[in-house]
Design a protein around this motif. Structure first.
Motif, short mmCIF file in Angstrom:
data_model
loop_
_atom_site.label_atom_id
_atom_site.label_comp_id
_atom_site.label_asym_id
_atom_site.label_seq_id
_atom_site.Cartn_x
_atom_site.Cartn_y
_atom_site.Cartn_z
N GLU A 1 0.75 -1.06 0.16
CA GLU A 1 0.04 0.15 -0.09
C GLU A 1 0.74 1.19 -0.03
O GLU A 1 0.70 2.07 -0.99
CB GLU A 1 -1.06 -0.05 1.19
N LYS A 2 1.87 1.21 0.76
CA LYS A 2 2.88 2.14 0.89
C LYS A 2 4.01 1.62 1.23
O LYS A 2 4.39 0.75 1.88
CB LYS A 2 2.57 3.14 1.92
N ILE A 3 5.34 2.46 0.86
CA ILE A 3 6.80 2.03 0.88
C ILE A 3 7.25 2.91 1.72
O ILE A 3 7.53 4.26 1.26
CB ILE A 3 7.57 1.85 -0.45
N LEU A 4 7.70 2.68 2.96
CA LEU A 4 8.13 3.63 3.93
C LEU A 4 9.65 3.61 3.98
O LEU A 4 10.26 2.45 3.84
CB LEU A 4 7.68 3.22 5.51
N ILE A 5 10.50 4.83 3.80
CA ILE A 5 11.84 4.46 3.48
C ILE A 5 12.61 5.43 4.67
O ILE A 5 12.05 6.54 5.19
CB ILE A 5 12.22 5.25 2.15
N THR A 6 13.54 4.76 5.17
CA THR A 6 14.34 5.57 6.26
C THR A 6 15.33 6.67 5.85
O THR A 6 15.69 7.23 6.67
CB THR A 6 15.11 4.31 7.18
N SER A 7 15.60 6.56 4.39
CA SER A 7 16.48 7.26 3.91
C SER A 7 16.10 7.80 2.73
O SER A 7 15.41 6.96 1.77
CB SER A 7 18.03 6.62 3.83
N LYS A 8 15.95 9.17 2.48
CA LYS A 8 15.44 9.69 0.97
C LYS A 8 16.09 9.45 -0.02
O LYS A 8 15.52 9.44 -1.07
CB LYS A 8 15.76 11.50 1.35
N GLY A 9 17.41 8.72 0.04
CA GLY A 9 18.19 8.38 -1.07
C GLY A 9 17.58 7.30 -1.53
O GLY A 9 18.04 6.57 -2.52
N PHE A 10 16.78 6.26 -0.64
CA PHE A 10 16.48 5.24 -1.18
C PHE A 10 15.29 5.39 -2.34
O PHE A 10 15.01 4.54 -3.07
CB PHE A 10 15.55 4.53 -0.09
N ARG A 11 14.68 6.50 -2.40
CA ARG A 11 13.58 6.68 -3.37
C ARG A 11 14.13 6.28 -4.86
O ARG A 11 13.47 5.60 -5.62
CB ARG A 11 13.15 8.09 -3.35
N GLY A 12 15.11 6.98 -5.32
CA GLY A 12 15.63 6.61 -6.52
C GLY A 12 16.12 5.16 -6.68
O GLY A 12 15.75 4.70 -7.90
N ALA A 13 16.73 4.35 -5.97
CA ALA A 13 16.94 2.95 -6.15
C ALA A 13 15.78 2.23 -6.26
O ALA A 13 15.65 1.33 -7.10
CB ALA A 13 17.65 2.54 -4.76
N ILE A 14 14.72 2.84 -5.45
CA ILE A 14 13.41 1.92 -5.39
C ILE A 14 12.65 2.11 -6.75
O ILE A 14 11.97 1.27 -7.38
CB ILE A 14 12.69 2.14 -4.50
N ASN A 15 12.68 3.58 -7.24
CA ASN A 15 12.07 3.80 -8.36
C ASN A 15 12.66 3.12 -9.79
O ASN A 15 12.18 2.95 -10.77
CB ASN A 15 11.81 5.30 -8.68
N GLU A 16 13.89 2.63 -9.63
CA GLU A 16 14.80 2.07 -10.75
C GLU A 16 14.11 0.73 -11.04
O GLU A 16 14.27 0.28 -12.25
CB GLU A 16 16.06 1.71 -10.40
N LYS A 17 13.17 0.27 -9.98
CA LYS A 17 12.49 -1.11 -10.08
C LYS A 17 11.24 -0.92 -10.67
O LYS A 17 10.37 -2.15 -10.83
CB LYS A 17 12.68 -1.87 -8.97
#
Length: 378
Positions: A148-164
């Motif tokens: 439903e939601k992807i909670l990230i502990t670091s803002k830098g994770f956003r790009g790595a997740i969106n690559e998928k």
């Protein structure tokens, strides 16, 4: 969450980290069900991780996923949960029980990502097989799609997740916080006596990601500076290496290995340190990571010495709460520690106060839980 009126059930495994064996007092017929502070704890059967070899880790991860999924099915029969939170420092296989509950009862799953896969598997786990990495890339993509939601502990994770995949509308920044037992804890909790001198304390997991190799090299650089004392509190896969390095290089006079202690003891340990040490390896995935111990150090009003890159280093610079050197720069770390040891108590106190102020602003537990309630209620 429980104290705020929510009915919380935790589905977890039999405790076996880091020793690799099931803890004393737990087993197939021991303490599988507990109630702690009103929270119902359900412990699934699993195969212990042993010494952490590839086969044993695989068996550990998937035995939990299998048996916990069976347990989740029966929990779902008797309880219509409103939400499932998957707490994922690693591995991703713990998502499977939540996936089952979602598929059968349409319960929304909130995926709290603290470790990127398969990147972490490749870097921290040493797995290079392209078939295995591609397999886990597809697995994690399906989990992201299901959440439903992807909670990230670091803002830098956003790009790595969106690559998928295009998951940007699901991603919510949700950082770690510090335990109240640390930030508001008992500073007189009984702990072993610490050596005299300028105390540089590392607390937490002693694993591959924390770059203990460079910490040990920095300690070796400072071997003749007997007033600088390294205090290691915690345990993990790299502890045998640390002990061998200390013995081989005759560092027993400047490195104290304290072992593992309950979280209630941390406030007392932190209070007796002059600076706290946080490190991560020099790697793209770790450059995106904010170590959870950073918030704990800040909450305890401590100056921080860091050997890492990325967002964690940026937080320290932004807060003006410590000293940073690039990841892997053990010479720079030794020089920075030596420089910090020359500061007065008042100068260190001001830096520590900056730590606490930043924690109060961004990482206080009560504010984070309110944020979590808001995320789930939507």
């Amino acid at each position: 969450m429980q104290n705020r009126g929510h009915d919380v059930t935790v589905l977890t495994g039999l405790p076996n980290y880091p020793e690799g064996e099931i803890f004393e007092g737990y087993g197939i017929f021991k303490n599988r069900k507990q109630v702690i502070n009103g929270v119902k704890i359900i412990r699934s059967i699993l195969l212990p991780r042993g010494k952490g070899s590839g086969i044993r880790l695989f068996a550990n991860y998937y035995s939990f996923a299998f048996f916990a999924s069976i347990k989740a099915f029966f929990l779902g029969l008797n309880n219509r949960f409103d939400a499932v939170i998957v707490h994922e420092p690693s591995p991703i296989t713990q998502y499977y029980p939540a996936l089952l509950i979602n598929k059968i009862w349409k319960t929304p799953v909130y995926f709290w990502v603290m470790d990127l896969w398969p990147e972490s598997l490749s870097i921290a786990g040493g797995v290079k097989n392209k078939f295995v990495l591609n397999y886990y890339t597809n697995v994690i993509k399906k989990f992201y799609e299901n959440a439903e939601k992807i909670l990230i502990t670091s803002k830098g994770f956003r790009g790595a997740i969106n690559e998928k995949g295009n998951f940007d509308d699901k991603i919510v920044y949700f950082p770690n916080w510090a335990e109240d037992a640390i930030s508001e804890g008992n500073k007189n909790f009984p702990i072993p006596e610490l050596p005299e001198g300028f105390k540089v304390m590392f607390a937490g997991n002693i694993g591959e990601a924390q770059d203990l190799d460079s910490i040990m090299k920095a300690a070796l650089e400072l071997k003749d500076k007997k007033h600088i004392q390294f205090i290691l509190v915690g345990d993990g896969r790299k502890m045998p290496f640390v002990k061998d390095f200390v013995d081989h290089n005759n560092l027993n006079d400047t490195i104290s290995i304290m072992g593992r202690f309950p979280v209630e003891a941390m406030s007392s340990f932190f209070d007796k340190a002059d600076v706290m040490l946080v490190t991560l390896k020099d790697d793209p995935i770790f450059n995106l990571t904010v170590p959870a111990k950073l918030q704990a150090y800040m909450s305890a009003s401590k100056p921080i010495v860091a050997m890492l890159n990325g967002e964690g280093s940026e937080n320290i610079i932004d807060a003006e709460c410590g000293f940073t050197v690039p990841a892997g720069d053990y010479v720079g770390l030794s020089e920075t520690i030596l420089k910090a040891s020359s500061l007065s108590a008042d100068e260190l106190r001001v830096v520590g106060e900056n730590s606490r102020a930043y924690y109060e602003r961004y990482f206080k537990m009560s504010a984070c839980i309110s944020n979590l309630e808001s995320i789930i209620s939507k």
